[in-house]
Design an enzyme around this catalytic site. Structure first.
Site, PDB file in Angstrom:
ATOM      1  N   PHE A   1       0.894  -1.146   0.054  1.00  0.00           N
ATOM      2  CA  PHE A   1      -0.149   0.087  -0.121  1.00  0.00           C
ATOM      3  C   PHE A   1       0.852   1.274  -0.185  1.00  0.00           C
ATOM      4  O   PHE A   1       1.668   1.413   0.951  1.00  0.00           O
ATOM      5  CB  PHE A   1      -0.793  -0.097   1.449  1.00  0.00           C
ATOM      6  CG  PHE A   1      -2.123  -0.905   1.379  1.00  0.00           C
ATOM      7  CD1 PHE A   1      -3.240  -0.493   0.605  1.00  0.00           C
ATOM      8  CD2 PHE A   1      -1.799  -2.162   1.870  1.00  0.00           C
ATOM      9  CE1 PHE A   1      -4.352  -1.274   0.652  1.00  0.00           C
ATOM     10  CE2 PHE A   1      -3.054  -3.119   1.812  1.00  0.00           C
ATOM     11  CZ  PHE A   1      -4.337  -2.551   1.063  1.00  0.00           C
ATOM     12  N   ASP A   2       0.477   1.967  -0.831  1.00  0.00           N
ATOM     13  CA  ASP A   2       1.258   3.557  -0.758  1.00  0.00           C
ATOM     14  C   ASP A   2       0.464   4.219   0.134  1.00  0.00           C
ATOM     15  O   ASP A   2      -0.551   3.653   0.718  1.00  0.00           O
ATOM     16  CB  ASP A   2       0.632   4.313  -2.026  1.00  0.00           C
ATOM     17  CG  ASP A   2       0.949   5.537  -2.008  1.00  0.00           C
ATOM     18  OD1 ASP A   2       2.144   6.036  -1.746  1.00  0.00           O
ATOM     19  OD2 ASP A   2       0.356   6.515  -2.718  1.00  0.00           O
TER      20      ASP A   2
END
Length: 228
Positions: free
Chosen positions: A10-11
């Protein structure tokens, strides 16, 4: 469906949290201190996500390392104490992560932001127990390019690219995923448009955080069909 050897990256900015107030105020502070009149916060959306050095290079129209280091130093002097907490979780993020963990996936944060700040932000929002690890850049800019960061995570965690999905809101996330042969899910509730995400290689698009678990099942089925 056996997914324990699957990992979701996940960014952070624009994917898990909305960091707009902190990032834009810190950029405005740095520009003011350098004697420039800073743009309005709404004109700085494009600075959310990419490496901060790239943003200052465009804002100051320079590639002079001395000037850029000064700008980054001023930015961080405010960000490290105030800016990183001028931030909010997108709705349903905790529940989304819970569902993904419950399904058996490993989860990691993969952000261009220095990991020293990323770790503090994840702790601040009480998300530490929902991630196997938090990965970011070094303060000197090492691994601020998403492709380098994803490669580092794959090697460090011994992950197979075919078993990894990158979730992010920016072209950088899609480019980094494609560079490493990783499936890319683009999210439109952050700071990237669906058009931008698709043009840079997004395999699937999530319009809300709770779309993500459903798309993971879909991406798993897509992979199975490609492997046969």
């Amino acid at each position: 469906m056996f997914v324990s050897n699957y990992a979701i990256l996940f960014d952070l900015d624009g994917t898990l949290t909305d960091p707009k107030p902190g990032i834009t105020r810190c950029i405005q502070f740095a520009l003011s201190e350098l004697g420039y009149r800073p743009p309005d916060a709404d004109k700085l959306h494009w600075c959310i996500g990419p490496p901060i050095q790239d943003s200052f290079s465009l804002l100051l129209k320079t590639s002079d390392d001395t000037v850029l280091e000064q700008a980054i130093s001023l930015y961080r002097s405010r960000f490290a104490t105030i800016g990183l907490f001028e931030n909010s979780l997108y709705p349903k993020i905790s529940e989304t992560l819970d569902a993904i963990r419950f399904a058996g996936y490993k989860t990691f944060v993969a952000t261009s932001k220095p990991h020293i700040y990323a770790t503090q932000i994840i702790e601040h929002f009480g998300l530490s127990s929902l991630f196997n690890g938090v990965y970011g850049s070094e303060l000197d800019g090492t691994r601020s390019v998403k492709a380098d960061l994803i490669n580092h995570i794959l090697v460090t965690e011994n992950l197979s690219p075919s078993h990894v999905v990158m979730v992010g809101d920016h072209s950088h996330d899609m480019i980094g995923a494609k560079h490493n042969h990783v499936t890319a899910i683009g999210v439109t509730y952050g700071y990237g448009t669906e058009e931008e995400l698709k043009s840079y290689g997004a395999d699937l698009i999530a319009h809300t955080p709770d779309d993500i678990p459903k798309l993971l099942v879909h991406s798993y089925e897509l992979r199975l069909s490609h492997s046969h």
